[in-house]
Structure formats: C-alpha cells, structure tokens
Design a protein around this motif. Structure first.
Motif, PDB file in Angstrom:
ATOM      1  N   GLU A   7     -29.980 -23.885 -15.997  1.00  0.00           N
ATOM      2  CA  GLU A   7     -30.962 -22.816 -15.896  1.00  0.00           C
ATOM      3  C   GLU A   7     -32.348 -23.360 -16.181  1.00  0.00           C
ATOM      4  O   GLU A   7     -32.592 -23.943 -17.223  1.00  0.00           O
ATOM      5  N   ARG A   9     -35.193 -21.297 -15.722  1.00  0.00           N
ATOM      6  CA  ARG A   9     -36.113 -20.170 -15.817  1.00  0.00           C
ATOM      7  C   ARG A   9     -36.925 -20.291 -17.097  1.00  0.00           C
ATOM      8  O   ARG A   9     -36.509 -20.944 -18.059  1.00  0.00           O
ATOM      9  N   HIS A  11     -38.258 -18.768 -20.437  1.00  0.00           N
ATOM     10  CA  HIS A  11     -38.012 -17.708 -21.415  1.00  0.00           C
ATOM     11  C   HIS A  11     -39.327 -17.434 -22.127  1.00  0.00           C
ATOM     12  O   HIS A  11     -39.957 -18.338 -22.662  1.00  0.00           O
ATOM     13  N   SER A  19     -37.862 -16.109 -26.025  1.00  0.00           N
ATOM     14  CA  SER A  19     -37.427 -14.733 -25.777  1.00  0.00           C
ATOM     15  C   SER A  19     -36.219 -14.418 -26.641  1.00  0.00           C
ATOM     16  O   SER A  19     -35.455 -15.308 -27.031  1.00  0.00           O
ATOM     17  N   TYR A  21     -32.882 -11.806 -26.494  1.00  0.00           N
ATOM     18  CA  TYR A  21     -32.125 -10.934 -25.613  1.00  0.00           C
ATOM     19  C   TYR A  21     -30.965 -10.311 -26.383  1.00  0.00           C
ATOM     20  O   TYR A  21     -30.337 -10.969 -27.203  1.00  0.00           O
ATOM     21  N   HIS A  36     -29.095 -25.623 -20.454  1.00  0.00           N
ATOM     22  CA  HIS A  36     -30.533 -25.564 -20.189  1.00  0.00           C
ATOM     23  C   HIS A  36     -31.275 -26.436 -21.191  1.00  0.00           C
ATOM     24  O   HIS A  36     -30.695 -26.932 -22.167  1.00  0.00           O
ATOM     25  N   GLU A  38     -33.670 -25.477 -23.178  1.00  0.00           N
ATOM     26  CA  GLU A  38     -34.048 -24.744 -24.391  1.00  0.00           C
ATOM     27  C   GLU A  38     -33.015 -24.877 -25.500  1.00  0.00           C
ATOM     28  O   GLU A  38     -31.842 -25.164 -25.248  1.00  0.00           O
ATOM     29  N   GLU A  40     -31.107 -22.722 -28.615  1.00  0.00           N
ATOM     30  CA  GLU A  40     -30.638 -21.336 -28.639  1.00  0.00           C
ATOM     31  C   GLU A  40     -29.955 -21.024 -29.964  1.00  0.00           C
ATOM     32  O   GLU A  40     -29.209 -21.844 -30.497  1.00  0.00           O
ATOM     33  N   VAL A  90     -33.812 -17.702 -27.549  1.00  0.00           N
ATOM     34  CA  VAL A  90     -33.893 -18.876 -26.676  1.00  0.00           C
ATOM     35  C   VAL A  90     -35.342 -19.357 -26.661  1.00  0.00           C
ATOM     36  O   VAL A  90     -36.253 -18.584 -26.358  1.00  0.00           O
ATOM     37  N   HIS A  92     -38.076 -22.963 -25.943  1.00  0.00           N
ATOM     38  CA  HIS A  92     -38.248 -24.323 -25.445  1.00  0.00           C
ATOM     39  C   HIS A  92     -38.687 -25.233 -26.589  1.00  0.00           C
ATOM     40  O   HIS A  92     -39.482 -24.820 -27.450  1.00  0.00           O
ATOM     41  N   PRO A 301     -30.535 -12.566 -19.350  1.00  0.00           N
ATOM     42  CA  PRO A 301     -30.288 -13.309 -18.118  1.00  0.00           C
ATOM     43  C   PRO A 301     -28.822 -13.643 -18.017  1.00  0.00           C
ATOM     44  O   PRO A 301     -28.115 -13.700 -19.018  1.00  0.00           O
ATOM     45  N   LEU A 304     -27.862 -18.035 -20.423  1.00  0.00           N
ATOM     46  CA  LEU A 304     -28.986 -18.167 -21.353  1.00  0.00           C
ATOM     47  C   LEU A 304     -29.359 -19.611 -21.528  1.00  0.00           C
ATOM     48  O   LEU A 304     -28.974 -20.290 -22.412  1.00  0.00           O
TER      49      LEU A 304
END
Length: 304
Positions: A7, A9, A11, A19, A21, A36, A38, A40, A90, A92, A301, A304
């Motif tokens: 992923e 995208r 966040h 972000s 969630y 990904h 990031e 988490e 999540v 970066h 998402p 994640l």
C-alpha cells in the motif's frame, strides 16, 4: 476494499502523514494480508483479534495493542468469528525525522527501520512501561479525533515516547532464531502475492504459482497457507471479491461485467463467492453502500 497488497497511499497528508482509523470486521477479517512503509499501532477496542506479522502470529484482547514495523507483512482476523473492533494508528517514519540526519535518526530511528532491534509486537498492558505506552496511544487517538490547537505537536511528542518505550524494552535482532530464513520466506511470499495482485483479472492456476517457486503444487499450497493463513484459491477469490466491491461503487457498471473484470468466468460462482466473503450479494452490497451514512471517523482503508 483492498487496493494494493503493497500500500502506497498517504495516511493523513504530506505535511503530517498520520491517520487513525476505526476498523471493524468485514467478512472474515479486520484487514487482509498486506504491507506498507508506514509504522502501525493497533489498539483492540472490542473482542479478541488474531494478528499475523511476518511468519508469526498471536492473539490480542481488548485493551491490548500491537506494534507493526515498516514493511512487515501483516493481517488481522476476529478470534472465533466473534465481534471485534480496533483503532489503527498509521504513520510514516518521516514524521519522526528531523530536518537533517541527526544523532536521533542515527542511533534510534534508522535502527528501528532496519530492524536492528527486535521490538515487542504485543503490548499486554501488564508491565509499567506497557501501561505507559497504552496511555500515550489512547491519548493520540483522542487528540487525532478532536484535533485541538497544537494537536500535531502533542501527537508527535507522544509518538517519540512510544518509540522510546519500544526500543528500551526490545532485544537485538541478531538474537532471533532463523531470522535470515524467515526474511527469505517473506520475500518469496511477497513475490507471489504481488503476482496475484497484478494478474487477478486473468486465469491463475495453482500449478503456475508453484512453478514460480520451483516446487510441487502440494508443497506450494502448504507454504502459502503457512504464510498467509489462507489457501491459494481462497486468497485469490478473496482478492478478486475485494476488487469487485470497488468496481461496484460505479453504479453504471453491470454486475455481470464486474464479475468478468475481476477474473470470474462463471457468473453464478461469482455471486456465490461474493456472498461468501461479503455476506451480501453484489446487488445487495451496492444498495447497502448507497444507503450507508458516513461517520465522523475516516473510513478504514482496505489494507492499512
């Protein structure tokens, strides 16, 4: 609805890439197998969740948290198919970086991302440091939802405290048994998953996937299920249904065309498989989505 096993995208946004969630059970999972860049942190809010991180797995209860490092393959499922929900934070790693490459980056952040430390994955909330970490995590979730003035500063301060606690209570990666072999296995399964992601709309045969690994079909199926917790057929069907759910967001697209576009050659089998994973037929899913109301929190998402 899964958009990519890897992923990429954003966040949050480019200036504050973070972000939170709220994630609830969809079908038979909380979130599917993916990875990904990031980092988490998942805080289980309700029920028990089964987490897969790389080649390992464990169960986390309500009130406990799970840390997932950058680029670790991970998934989460409800335990015993019971109701389950969690908050996923999540962010970066650039959020922890300074303007330049400083001593903080050199001594702490870079080693975390290189996996020089064997950071704890399951935060039970029993030891004092675990209670402190959970307090910071709960505070970040509250701050991100309310977004008071200076909330970004307050969140970043809490993140540094969380990372410091994880490092202070970690071991050295070199002490982990079979670490190199596990990384080789993960690289292999990521290649297979990426192939499925790219070719899901085409006919995918198990013997072709096994040939990529230069092993028998039986050996490949055992390896795949060990790593992904699903059979190859189950995972391929699951991935196709997630893609179908995305296409159903376009009300002008015929349901028969959706099934064909994601690799189902038999329409009846598509309907049956969609209902198996989504607990609704495609037409019911499309109708339910139209009627659904958006909440205050961002929609989780698909991965994640």
């Amino acid at each position: 609805m899964e958009r990519s096993l890897f992923e990429n995208r954003v966040h949050g946004d480019a200036l504050f890439p973070l972000s939170v969630y709220r994630v609830e059970v969809t079908g038979d999972h909380l979130f599917p197998c993916h990875w990904h860049d990031e980092l988490e942190l998942n805080l289980v809010q309700e029920g028990n969740a089964l987490f897969q991180i790389d080649a390992g797995g464990f169960e986390a209860a309500a009130g406990q948290a799970v840390f997932i490092n950058s680029r670790e393959l991970h998934a989460a499922y409800p335990a015993a198919h019971a109701p389950c929900a969690l908050h996923a934070l999540v962010f970066h790693p650039s959020l922890l970086a300074g303007v330049g490459y400083d001593d903080l980056q050199n001594r702490y952040i870079a080693p975390v991302l290189r996996k020089d430390y064997a950071l704890p994955s399951l935060i039970l909330g029993e030891a004092d440091w675990e209670k402190e970490l959970l307090g910071h995590l709960n505070a970040i979730i509250t701050l991100e939802a309310a977004q008071p003035f200076t909330y970004e500063l307050l969140i970043k301060a809490r993140l540094y405290q969380i990372v410091a606690l994880l490092i202070a209570n970690s071991g050295r990666a070199a002490a982990r048994k079979n670490f190199g072999a596990q990384q080789e296995q993960l690289a292999r399964i990521k290649t297979i998953l990426q192939y499925i992601q790219t070719h899901y709309s085409e006919r995918i045969r198990i013997k072709d996937l096994a040939a990529m690994e230069h092993v028998s079909e039986a050996h490949f199926c055992r390896f795949f299920k060990q790593m992904v917790r699903k059979t190859p057929v189950d995972y391929i069907n699951y991935y196709r249904i997630q893609k179908a759910a995305q296409l159903l967001e376009d009300d002008s697209k015929k349901i028969t065309d959706v099934g064909m576009d994601v690799g189902f050659e038999n329409f009846s089998y598509f309907i049956q498989t969609f209902k198996h994973y989504m607990k609704l037929t495609p037409s019911e899913y499309r109708k339910r989505r139209r009627e659904s109301l958006s909440g205050n929190e961002p929609e989780a998402p698909p991965s994640l």
